[in-house]
Design an enzyme around this catalytic site. Structure first.
Site, PDB file in Angstrom:
ATOM      1  N   ASP A 293       2.666  -5.883   1.123  1.00  0.00           N
ATOM      2  CA  ASP A 293       1.995  -4.663   0.724  1.00  0.00           C
ATOM      3  C   ASP A 293       1.229  -4.158   1.953  1.00  0.00           C
ATOM      4  OD1 ASP A 293       0.401  -3.700  -2.406  1.00  0.00           O
ATOM      5  OD2 ASP A 293       0.940  -2.543  -0.640  1.00  0.00           O
TER       6      ASP A 293
HETATM    7  C1  GLC Z   1      -0.178   0.444  -1.850  1.00  0.00           C
HETATM    8  C2  GLC Z   1       0.192  -0.281  -3.113  1.00  0.00           C
HETATM    9  C3  GLC Z   1       1.661  -0.544  -3.268  1.00  0.00           C
HETATM   10  C4  GLC Z   1       2.447   0.589  -2.643  1.00  0.00           C
HETATM   11  C5  GLC Z   1       2.177   0.544  -1.154  1.00  0.00           C
HETATM   12  C6  GLC Z   1       2.914   1.669  -0.413  1.00  0.00           C
HETATM   13  O1  GLC Z   1      -1.340  -0.095  -1.312  1.00  0.00           O
HETATM   14  O2  GLC Z   1      -0.491  -1.503  -3.382  1.00  0.00           O
HETATM   15  O3  GLC Z   1       1.934  -0.685  -4.667  1.00  0.00           O
HETATM   16  O4  GLC Z   1       3.828   0.426  -2.900  1.00  0.00           O
HETATM   17  O5  GLC Z   1       0.787   0.620  -0.843  1.00  0.00           O
HETATM   18  O6  GLC Z   1       2.429   2.904  -0.791  1.00  0.00           O
END
Ligand code: GLC
Length: 752
Positions: A293
């Site tokens: 993430d």
């Molecule tokens: C965010 C979220 C994740 C998302 C990623 C990209 O922090 O936790 O669910 O897919 O960043 O946007």
């Protein structure tokens, strides 16, 4: 020019090499998998270490941020082969521009992946996932994912960071909005439906997206419901409650998986060898690609698990992370770690193979521009197909919580001849908030407001609108107008709840009641003596005790997306009979949390008349509305539940049947639920566990016999020895309209 010639030579030599191999073994046709392996092996053998690390790097474009932006010169990094994947980049024109850089200006011309959070729609927005889970309609949910993929891929997206499958039993957590509620059985069925919907049968089909199951693992169980907070649970609870939906997505061949921000078992998920190698690779034999993430590699420093960012990068790669989202930690440090022998080129090659494998499966090597078609983009976005499904899915997501009589007659559905409606509340004439959390590139201006929806559905009715108050703050100056309208109208319809920013990421709330002075506004409307309908429009279960006690008609409509106003108007008029069933328990107050239906009985089970039992002094143990609960404008009668045997052996099915009759005067849909209880185990067992469900439609007066089969496989759990198996003994089986309203029979599992 030199680059172009070099690359051309390379592609030609690759192609010749392939042709030779192909010719050489033309007798035994090389399987597609062999061709894929040979292609990737050849490509990897040409790659420098920097180029390999570039393929393991994912950076956000500047188009839309979903977290802190670490690095805005990503375009230059693409050109240098240091960034092989981009997210939050959109439209055919823009993505073609970036793809051309990667394909025509880098040494090897490896195409980019374009990732995006297509969670519940792309430009046409469907209900938030928690809402749609209340439909219990996996066919419809799969179609939503398929259409969302069709629309997003038409705009150059090839990879979605969806499905989010995190189980949550704590509505203080804002991201409960993104999941499928509290139950692993239902959430697993929905996870599979979304993976299949996004990916279809062939990833190279330009209308599909590679999916990404997230967030591995147990991100939905932060202490105190506070996003990003510590997750701490037993391995048994993890394996029985939180793990199944991730596994279900893997069994559905999800192309990728995203690690979570939280720690689990004391180790940040992004650095967890247990999660990302022992469980994922060794036990589940997962072949897909693992991405972190957002910046969760460097975040291991704050976790106190990594000394510095270079150490964090080594921990992530050694745990099994293939791609670094936005941390740029792999980019900065992996080469040095490789030179120091802290990581191996073999590990890099494994990660790169999975990244290239995804690109190969998407057909990007065959045609890097296959997802980039301007005509298709114009034709598909906001097409009639999208807009119609947005309405259908919204209508199926609404849950009728209460529909009592007011002065002798039921309030809902409203008669189409009603003279006047006072429409009140901050969500009544609003567009943006209905899009909900994670609404991608949803177009506010296309959202049907509740006001517009009512005006269309009740053309002969005076719709008297007054906002009454804002979402937050203490300003009650709008109450007077709302009161004046209410006093001269036949019914009051209220649209109250949360802004889209009050749920979703980094949006936990310690008080999950109506924000601001909205409850005061409801009280004022009720005090007029007029019949009041409250529509709760939020991204989480809310605490509604006063409303439940004093308002005759309550609809939980969530954030329904682009067609919100049309959907609620259809339901208010009875054009559509609500059929949603809650997939998350609604607590009476925040003090009851965590609260969920599949709890343990304990040694001192709740007895309101016995102080020395597991209870509170100030509220009953029961929730305000239980898991699986939802009313209809008609009524259903359950009768004649039967089991075909008193005893079953291992592997032998028990057939459970029950009659359901529509005893009302209008067609309706009912979600028939099946639960079991293991009465005695080598560890204590929950009082109920969902093991099956059927959504059936019945005409007035129609009766159907519904059948379920239960076998020992359905009764498995993690025993005292952590073996996943069923144990012989006595069981109960329940069938009903909610987890709290069931018929029951008993049976015994014998043998072994
Ligand atoms: C965010 C979220 C994740 C998302 C990623 C990209 O922090 O936790 O669910 O897919 O960043 O946007």
């Amino acid at each position: 020019m030199i680059m172009k010639t070099l690359r051309k030579t390379l592609w030609v030599s690759l192609a010749l090499g392939m042709a030779f191999v192909f010719f050489a073994c033309s007798q035994q046709q090389t399987s597609p998998n062999t061709q894929k392996k040979q292609f990737i092996d050849s490509l990897i053998s040409e790659m420098t270490v920097e180029e390999k690390i570039g393929q393991m790097t994912l950076l956000t474009s500047g188009w839309s941020q979903t977290g802190p932006t670490m690095n805005d010169n990503y375009m230059e990094m693409i050109r240098k082969g240091q960034c092989g994947n981009v997210f939050n980049a959109l439209t055919v024109d823009y993505n073609r521009k970036l793809q051309k850089i990667a394909v025509e200006e880098t040494r090897l011309g490896i195409p980019l992946l374009f990732g995006y959070d297509v969670i519940h729609g792309f430009k046409t927005i469907f209900p938030i996932p928690l809402a749609e889970s209340c439909s219990w309609d996996t066919t419809m949910i799969r179609k939503t994912a398929r259409l969302a993929s069709k629309e997003a891929s038409a705009s150059g997206v090839t990879w979605t960071f969806n499905p989010m499958v995190d189980i949550s039993r704590d509505p203080r957590w804002g991201r409960i909005a993104e999941g499928a509620g509290e139950d692993p059985f239902l959430a697993s069925a929905i996870a599979k439906a979304k993976v299949k919907g996004h990916q279809g049968g062939d990833l190279s089909d330009s209308q599909t997206l590679a999916a990404c199951v997230k967030h591995m693992a147990a991100y939905g169980a932060p202490i105190a419901g506070r996003d990003y907070n510590t997750v701490d649970m037993s391995k048994r609870r993890f394996k029985e409650v939180y793990m199944p939906p991730y596994k279900a997505a893997v069994e559905a061949d999800v192309a990728s998986m995203m690690t979570s921000f939280n720690e689990l078992f004391g180790i940040p998920a992004t650095g967890s060898h247990y999660l990302l190698t022992e469980l994922l690779r060794d036990q589940w034999n997962y072949k897909g690609m693992v991405v972190t993430d957002y910046t969760s590699i460097p975040e291991m420093i704050d976790h106190g698990y990594a000394r510095d960012e270079k150490h964090a990068a080594e921990l992530a790669l050694n745990a099994g992370v293939d791609m670094d989202m936005q941390g740029a930690s792999y980019h900065e440090y992996l080469k040095k770690s490789l030179e120091e022998g802290k990581v191996t080129e073999k590990q890099l090659n494994k990660a790169v193979r999975r990244v290239l494998g995804m690109k190969y499966d998407l057909g990007l090597f065959e045609d890097p521009y296959r997802y980039l078609d301007n005509e298709r983009e114009d034709r598909i976005i906001h097409s009639q197909e999208m807009m119609e499904h947005a309405l259908e899915s919204a209508k199926e997501s609404v849950v009728l919580l209460k529909n009592d009589a007011h002065r002798g007659s039921k309030v809902l559905p409203l008669s189409k001849d009603i003279g006047s409606i006072a429409l009140v509340g901050p969500l009544a004439d609003n567009q943006r908030e209905h899009l909900g959390a994670w609404h991608a590139s949803g177009t506010d201006s296309l959202v049907t407001t509740v006001r517009k929806g009512l005006e269309k559905e009740f053309p002969n009715t005076a719709i008297r609108y007054a906002q009454g108050c804002d979402f937050t703050g203490n300003d009650k100056s709008g109450f007077d107008q709302a009161l004046a309208n209410a006093q001269r109208s036949d019914v009051v319809v209220m649209a109250v709840g949360e802004k889209h920013t009050q749920s979703g990421e980094a949006a936990s709330r310690s008080d999950i009641g109506l924000p601001g002075v909205q409850l005061d506004l409801v009280k004022e409307m009720v005090a007029t003596g007029k019949p009041v309908v409250v529509m709760v429009m939020a991204g989480r279960p809310m605490t509604l005790p006063w409303i439940d006690e004093n308002v005759p008609a309550i609809l939980n409509t969530w954030h329904l997306g682009t067609r919100a106003g049309d959907a609620v108007a259809d339901i208010l008029s009875g054009q559509t009979n609500p059929s949603g069933k809650l997939t998350s328990t609604f607590p009476r107050n925040v003090g009851q949390i965590p609260i969920y239906y599949s709890h343990k009985k304990t040694g001192r089970p709740y007895d309101p008349n016995d102080g020395y039992t597991s209870r509170y002094l100030d509220v009953p143990n029961s929730p305000l509305y239980p898991f699986g609960y939802g009313l209809s404008y008609t009524t259903f009668e359950y009768s004649n539940m039967q089991v075909d045997k008193e005893k079953i052996g291992f592997g032998e099915p028990l057939t459970v049947t029950v009659n359901i009759k529509n005893t009302g005067d209008r067609k309706g849909e009912e979600v028939v639920q099946l639960y079991t209880r293991d009465m005695v185990g080598s560890v204590t067992r929950p009082v109920k566990e969902l093991k099956g469900f059927r959504k059936i439609a019945l005409e007035p007066g129609q009766e159907r016999r519904v059948q379920f089969n239960v076998s020992s496989d359905d009764l498995r759990f993690y025993t005292a020895d952590m073996e996943y198996q069923a144990e012989p003994g006595k069981f109960k089986v329940f069938v009903g309209t909610s987890s709290a309203d069931v018929m029951e029979k008993s049976f015994e599992l014998v043998g072994k």
